[in-house]
Motif scaffolding. Structure first.
Motif, PDB file in Angstrom:
ATOM      1  N   HIS A  97      55.755  21.776  44.203  1.00  0.00           N
ATOM      2  CA  HIS A  97      55.221  20.825  43.796  1.00  0.00           C
ATOM      3  C   HIS A  97      53.635  20.649  44.574  1.00  0.00           C
ATOM      4  O   HIS A  97      53.321  21.423  45.269  1.00  0.00           O
ATOM      5  N   TRP A  98      53.199  19.599  44.185  1.00  0.00           N
ATOM      6  CA  TRP A  98      51.688  19.272  45.316  1.00  0.00           C
ATOM      7  C   TRP A  98      52.354  18.247  46.002  1.00  0.00           C
ATOM      8  O   TRP A  98      53.264  16.885  45.896  1.00  0.00           O
ATOM      9  N   ARG A 100      51.336  15.828  49.822  1.00  0.00           N
ATOM     10  CA  ARG A 100      50.881  15.092  50.917  1.00  0.00           C
ATOM     11  C   ARG A 100      51.605  13.825  52.136  1.00  0.00           C
ATOM     12  O   ARG A 100      52.146  13.369  51.333  1.00  0.00           O
ATOM     13  N   HIS A 124      47.289  18.680  52.075  1.00  0.00           N
ATOM     14  CA  HIS A 124      48.152  18.424  51.285  1.00  0.00           C
ATOM     15  C   HIS A 124      48.371  19.842  50.440  1.00  0.00           C
ATOM     16  O   HIS A 124      46.605  21.092  51.067  1.00  0.00           O
ATOM     17  N   GLY A 125      48.402  19.576  49.470  1.00  0.00           N
ATOM     18  CA  GLY A 125      47.865  21.359  48.652  1.00  0.00           C
ATOM     19  C   GLY A 125      49.121  21.172  47.683  1.00  0.00           C
ATOM     20  O   GLY A 125      50.659  20.784  47.593  1.00  0.00           O
ATOM     21  N   PHE A 126      49.290  22.058  47.354  1.00  0.00           N
ATOM     22  CA  PHE A 126      50.957  23.141  46.122  1.00  0.00           C
ATOM     23  C   PHE A 126      51.309  23.435  47.287  1.00  0.00           C
ATOM     24  O   PHE A 126      50.512  24.239  48.450  1.00  0.00           O
ATOM     25  N   ASP A 127      52.795  23.498  47.210  1.00  0.00           N
ATOM     26  CA  ASP A 127      53.842  24.352  47.717  1.00  0.00           C
ATOM     27  C   ASP A 127      54.802  24.914  47.208  1.00  0.00           C
ATOM     28  O   ASP A 127      55.173  24.355  45.372  1.00  0.00           O
TER      29      ASP A 127
END
Length: 359
Positions: A97-98, A100, A124-127
């Motif tokens: 997922h992305w 924040r 925030h970011g892709f994870d």
């Protein structure tokens, strides 16, 4: 008295085995709909996931009733041998997922000056989420189980849930006993939220004074979260449609950790809720809860055993509402908590309180 709590738990287990009802409960009405089933329960009963979930993973009232009945619908498919050989009744859950995450009023340390200021932190970011391995079902009529080995995003495994439930004791839906590690009977469940965050679930379940974590003199920092799965025994009951529900749990005072690290304390959790129809608006639910516990303020250790001493009390109590305006739903909650001054200031019970502390 520790022996009394142990006797109560053993007595509940023996009572459950003696009074377990081997006959099926009254069958649940099965919602109509086309079948697009993938998870184990949906495949077993030939139903869509939306029969139990209004929006996965949140349960609707039919799903809550199915869970309250010990994963049973009161028909022949409840039997553990009723499985399709083409699949394993095990689910794996992991979410790329992305997201924040923003935290306001955070303490920010300046590495140059060494000063701490209050401000906002945002990342925030892709994870990737952690991974859950879920298996649940019936072992026999009115005996069910849930086992959830789970790994955090750093691949460290632990058992999030591991429990056995004895349902419909004395042929009554008002008498059910669960033993093991389980989620507290929170109708607003942080295990079923639809947000994606590394900061945990609902912060209202986990708030504590910061000194309870930072004072090294206690040797045993007090940590507690109502959203954390706990270890103990739970007595619960519900009406046939689960509109009326109650539960009472006796729990080890260790916030779900194994090995009783906090010694010999026990906590109690009580809940009650009532649902009612509001015409075309849908099913509404209101309820109340109370968690009463004790936690040690210092630790005594030996080469074989550690034990917590100087127990002091704390509580969390409040009420909630689950409200529906046809297809729109929202949740409200009020919670009040209180920690003994020794817990709140991180002070061992044999030490004087900090200047200005009262209690």
């Amino acid at each position: 008295m520790p022996w009394l709590a142990s006797l109560v738990v053993c007595g509940l287990l023996v009572l459950a085995m003696l009074l377990i009802d081997s006959r099926s409960a009254s069958a649940l009405p099965i919602p109509a709909g086309k079948v697009y089933a993938i998870p184990a329960f949906a495949r077993k009963y030939g139903m869509p996931c939306s029969a139990c979930h209004e929006a996965w993973p949140k349960l609707n009232n039919f799903g809550q009733t199915f869970k309250d009945n010990g994963y049973q619908m009161g028909n022949d498919r409840d039997a553990p041998i009723f499985q399709q050989p083409a699949y394993w009744p095990v689910s794996f859950r992991m979410t790329p997922h992305w997201h924040r995450v923003s935290v306001d009023r955070a303490d920010i340390l300046d590495p140059v000056t060494g000063n701490t200021t209050e401000g906002r932190l945002t990342n925030h970011g892709f994870d990737l989420s952690g991974m859950d391995i879920l298996t649940a079902g019936t072992l026999a009529k009115n005996i069910s189980f849930l086992l959830v080995p789970a790994a955090e995003s750093d691949a460290v495994f632990a058992f999030e849930s591991a429990n056995v439930r004895f349902s419909n004791l004395l042929k009554s839906s008002w008498l059910n006993i669960k033993v093991g590690k389980f989620e507290l009977d929170n109708m607003i469940s942080e295990k079923r939220i639809m947000t994606l965050s590394d900061s945990g679930g609902y912060q209202i379940y986990h708030y504590q004074p910061v000194t309870e974590f930072t004072n090294p003199a206690t040797l045993v920092p007090f940590a507690f979260g109502m959203g954390d799965n706990q270890i103990g025994a739970e007595l619960s009951g519900h009406s046939k449609n689960s509109y009326t529900r109650y539960s009472a749990a006796l729990l080890s005072s260790n916030d779900g950790s194994v090995g009783v690290p906090n010694g010999h304390g026990y906590d109690t959790y009580l809940t009650f809720s009532q649902a009612f129809e509001a015409g075309s608006l849908g099913l509404q639910r209101v309820g109340a809860f109370a968690y009463i516990g004790r936690a040690p303020t210092y630790l005594a250790t030996s080469s074989f055993l550690a034990d917590g001493f100087g127990q002091k009390s704390f509580y969390r109590a409040g009420f909630f509402g689950l409200w529906y305006l046809k297809k729109l739903d929202f949740m409200t909650m009020y919670t009040r908590g209180g920690d003994n001054v020794f817990l709140g200031t991180g002070t061992p019970s044999f030490s004087p309180l900090p200047t200005g502390a009262q209690g």
